[in-house]
Design an enzyme around this catalytic site. Structure first.
Site, PDB file in Angstrom:
ATOM      1  N   CYS A 155      13.879   2.401  28.844  1.00 27.35           N
ATOM      2  CA  CYS A 155      15.329   2.279  29.034  1.00 27.35           C
ATOM      3  C   CYS A 155      16.009   1.712  27.800  1.00 27.35           C
ATOM      4  O   CYS A 155      16.478   0.564  27.797  1.00 27.35           O
ATOM      5  CB  CYS A 155      15.614   1.416  30.256  1.00 27.35           C
ATOM      6  SG  CYS A 155      15.103   2.251  31.738  1.00 27.35           S
TER       7      CYS A 155
ATOM      8  N   TYR B   8      -0.231   0.931  12.506  1.00 25.99           N
ATOM      9  CA  TYR B   8       0.971   0.302  13.061  1.00 25.99           C
ATOM     10  C   TYR B   8       1.441   1.035  14.325  1.00 25.99           C
ATOM     11  O   TYR B   8       2.624   1.137  14.600  1.00 25.99           O
ATOM     12  CB  TYR B   8       2.080   0.231  11.988  1.00 25.99           C
ATOM     13  CG  TYR B   8       1.570  -0.456  10.738  1.00 25.99           C
ATOM     14  CD1 TYR B   8       1.390  -1.832  10.730  1.00 25.99           C
ATOM     15  CD2 TYR B   8       1.223   0.268   9.601  1.00 25.99           C
ATOM     16  CE1 TYR B   8       0.861  -2.469   9.620  1.00 25.99           C
ATOM     17  CE2 TYR B   8       0.703  -0.358   8.486  1.00 25.99           C
ATOM     18  CZ  TYR B   8       0.525  -1.734   8.500  1.00 25.99           C
ATOM     19  OH  TYR B   8      -0.004  -2.363   7.406  1.00 25.99           O
TER      20      TYR B   8
HETATM   21  N1  PLP Z   1      -1.230  -6.932   2.726  1.00 21.41           N
HETATM   22  C1  PLP Z   1      -0.114  -7.544   3.138  1.00 21.41           C
HETATM   23  C2  PLP Z   1       0.129  -8.942   2.681  1.00 21.41           C
HETATM   24  C3  PLP Z   1       0.803  -6.888   3.965  1.00 21.41           C
HETATM   25  O1  PLP Z   1       1.904  -7.511   4.371  1.00 21.41           O
HETATM   26  C4  PLP Z   1       0.521  -5.553   4.375  1.00 21.41           C
HETATM   27  C5  PLP Z   1       1.446  -4.821   5.240  1.00 21.41           C
HETATM   28  O2  PLP Z   1       2.446  -5.243   5.696  1.00 21.41           O
HETATM   29  C6  PLP Z   1      -0.665  -4.969   3.936  1.00 21.41           C
HETATM   30  C7  PLP Z   1      -1.508  -5.670   3.113  1.00 21.41           C
HETATM   31  C8  PLP Z   1      -1.058  -3.580   4.363  1.00 21.41           C
HETATM   32  O3  PLP Z   1      -0.155  -2.618   3.969  1.00 21.41           O
HETATM   33  P1  PLP Z   1      -0.508  -1.087   4.165  1.00 21.41           P
HETATM   34  O4  PLP Z   1      -0.951  -0.909   5.557  1.00 21.41           O
HETATM   35  O5  PLP Z   1       0.728  -0.351   3.873  1.00 21.41           O
HETATM   36  O6  PLP Z   1      -1.586  -0.757   3.183  1.00 21.41           O
END
Ligand code: PLP
Length: 425
Positions: A352, A381
C-alpha cells in the site's frame, strides 16, 4: 545475462528451469546461480592478481550464510558494517582475521566483538570513533589495527543516495585531516595505523574515480610513512558497477588497470570490498502476476513481489530488467526501447504505497494471472534490504549449481512474522 538465459522460449538458471523452481517453492522467489557468483569473484581475483589483494566480499550486498560460505571457500574475505554481519561471517565459517570492519556508528560492543575476533582492520570514520576504539582496546590490553576512512571529495557520479566519497556525505574523515589524526594514532600505544580506506559510492561505471582515489591514497600513505607510521594497506572499498541495463559497466580488468600499477609502485597492500559486482547479476527475483488492470490510461501488471522484497527501484529509482519467464516475445537487448509486440506497463507490487513500483512504463509482452515474471540483477541489495512491511513474509531463496538446486533460506510464515512479539495474556 550471466548464467540466466532463455532456451526454447523459457528462462533457465544454469541447467534448471526457473518455472520448475517456482512450482516447487512458490513466489516471490530468489534464485541464485552458484557459478555466476564464483565466476564474478574469479573475475576480480584474476584482474587484480598482480597486486595480491585481500578481497573482502561486502556482506551487506547479500548476507545469506550459504553465499558467505561459498565466498569463503573460494578464497574471499569479508567487509562488514555491523556486529551482526561479523556474526554471520563467523557462522559461515569465515576467517575473521581478514575482515575489514566499516561503518560510521560502531558501538563499544561491536568494537569489542571486532577486537575479540582479531579482525584485520577497523575502517575508522571519525575522531570520536578513534577514541572509542582506543578505549576498548586499552581495556582489553590489545592494540587495535585501524585504517582511516578518508573522504577524498571525489564525485563518483552515482545516485545521490549511494554516493559516499564527496564532501558533505556522512562517511569518512575529510582528507585534509588525515595527517592530524594519523599523528594522534602514532601517539597512542593502543592503536596502530595499518592503512587508509576509501569507498567512493556505488555503482560506479567509470574508472576515473578509482584512478583519482588511488593517486590520493598513495600520496597520503607516503606522508604517513614519512611521519613514522608502518602503513601498508590501501583499501579502495567496493562500488564496481554491473550491467543492470545492457553493457554499461566496465569489466573488472578496467578497474584493475588504473589501480594495480599505482599500488605496486607504492609497495602497498591492496584491499577491495566488492559486493554488487559479485552477487548483483548472480541472482533474480521471480514473481507471479496476480492481476492486470487498465486504469487512468495505463496498464498495470500487479505481481506478488513488492518494494518490501526489492526496494531498489523505490529507493534509488533503480532500473532492473523485467521479462516474463515464458515470454511470447523474445527478450530484447535494449529493455528501454520500444519493443514490437509489447506495450508500456507499470509493474507494481501489492504494498500500500504509490511508490511500490518495480518498473514504470516498461515495454512488456501481454501477461495474465499466474504468469511468471523475472526481475533480473536482483542478487545484490535485494534480500538484505528487504522487510516485512505490510506484514508480508519474505520469499524463499534457492541456489542453483549446474543441474541441481538447494534451498538456502526457507519462505517465511505468518508465525515468523509475530515470533518475537509479546502480548500480555
Ligand atoms: N564498502 C563500503 C564501505 C560500502 O559502503 C559498500 C556499499 O555501500 C561496499 C563496500 C560495497 O559496495 P558494492 O556492493 O557496490 O561493491
Amino acid at each position: 545475462m550471466d548464467h540466466f538465459e532463455y532456451r526454447d522460449g523459457e528462462l533457465f538458471c544454469e541447467e534448471v528451469r526457473i518455472a520448475d523452481l517456482a512450482a516447487e517453492f512458490g513466489t516471490p522467489l530468489w534464485v541464485y546461480s552458484q557459478n555466476a557468483l564464483l565466476s564474478n569473484l574469479r573475475e576480480i581475483q584474476i584482474a587484480f592478481a598482480e597486486a595480491e589483494p585481500v578481497i573482502c566480499y561486502s556482506v551487506k550486498a547479500n548476507s545469506n550464510l550459504s553465499i558467505l560460505k561459498l565466498m569463503n571457500e573460494a578464497g574471499s574475505s569479508f567487509d562488514v558494517v555491523s556486529g551482526g554481519e561479523l556474526y554471520r561471517v563467523q557462522q559461515a565459517g569465515g576467517d575473521t582475521t581478514r575482515v575489514a570492519f566499516a561503518g560510521v556508528g560502531k558501538t563499544d560492543a561491536e568494537i569489542r566483538f571486532g577486537l575479540e575476533s582479531n579482525i584485520l582492520m577497523f575502517n575508522v570514520e571519525s575522531e570520536a570513533e578513534l577514541d572509542a576504539i582506543a578505549a576498548v582496546a586499552g581495556d582489553m590490553g590489545v592494540v587495535a589495527p585501524v585504517a582511516l576512512r578518508l573522504n577524498p571529495n571525489i564525485d563518483a557520479k552515482t545516485h545521490a543516495k549511494t554516493t559516499t566519497g564527496k564532501k558533505g556525505n556522512k562517511f569518512g574523515i575529510d582528507i585534509e585531516r588525515a595527517s592530524e589524526l594519523a599523528a594522534k594514532v602514532l601517539a597512542d600505544g593502543r592503536l596502530s595505523l595499518v592503512g587508509i580506506h576509501m569507498h567512493l559510492g556505488s555503482p560506479i561505471l567509470t574508472t576515473e574515480p578509482y584512478a583519482m582515489a588511488v593517486k590520493k591514497g598513495v600520496e597520503i600513505v607516503n606522508e604517513f610513512r614519512a611521519a613514522g607510521h608502518d602503513t601498508n594497506w590501501i583499501n579502495l572499498g567496493g562500488g564496481f558497477g554491473i550491467n543492470y541495463k545492457q553493457n554499461e559497466a566496465p569489466p573488472a580488468k578496467a578497474f584493475a588497470d588504473v589501480i594495480v600499477p599505482a599500488i605496486r609502485e607504492a609497495g602497498c597492500r591492496l584491499a577491495l570490498e566488492p559486493g554488487r559486482f559479485i552477487c548483483g547479476n548472480a541472482g533474480v527475483l521471480i514473481s507471479s502476476v496476480t492481476f492486470t488492470k487498465r486504469e487512468g490510461g495505463k496498464l498495470f501488471v500487479i505481481q506478488d513481489a513488492a518494494m518490501n522484497d526489492l526496494v531498489r527501484p523505490a529507493m534509488y529509482d533503480a532500473f532492473h530488467r523485467i521479462w516474463p519467464v515464458k515470454p511470447a516475445v523474445a527478450a530484447p537487448d535494449d529493455f528501454e526501447a520500444e519493443i514490437p509486440g509489447c506495450e508500456p506497463v507499470d509493474v507494481v507490487g501489492p504494498v500500500c504505497e504509490s511508490g511500490d513500483v518495480l518498473a514504470k512504463a516498461r515495454w512488456l509482452p501481454e501477461t495474465s494471472r499466474g504468469d511468471l515474471i523475472c526481475t533480473f540483477s536482483a542478487g545484490a541489495y535485494g534480500t538484505t534490504m528487504s522487510s516485512n512491511y505490510n506484514s508480508r513474509p519474505r520469499g524463499a531463496e534457492v541456489m542453483v549449481s549446474g543441474g541441481t538446486h538447494r534451498i538456502i533460506r526457507r519462505r517465511e510464515t505468518y508465525e515468523d512474522l509475530v515470533a518475537n512479539e509479546i502480548i500480555e495474556s
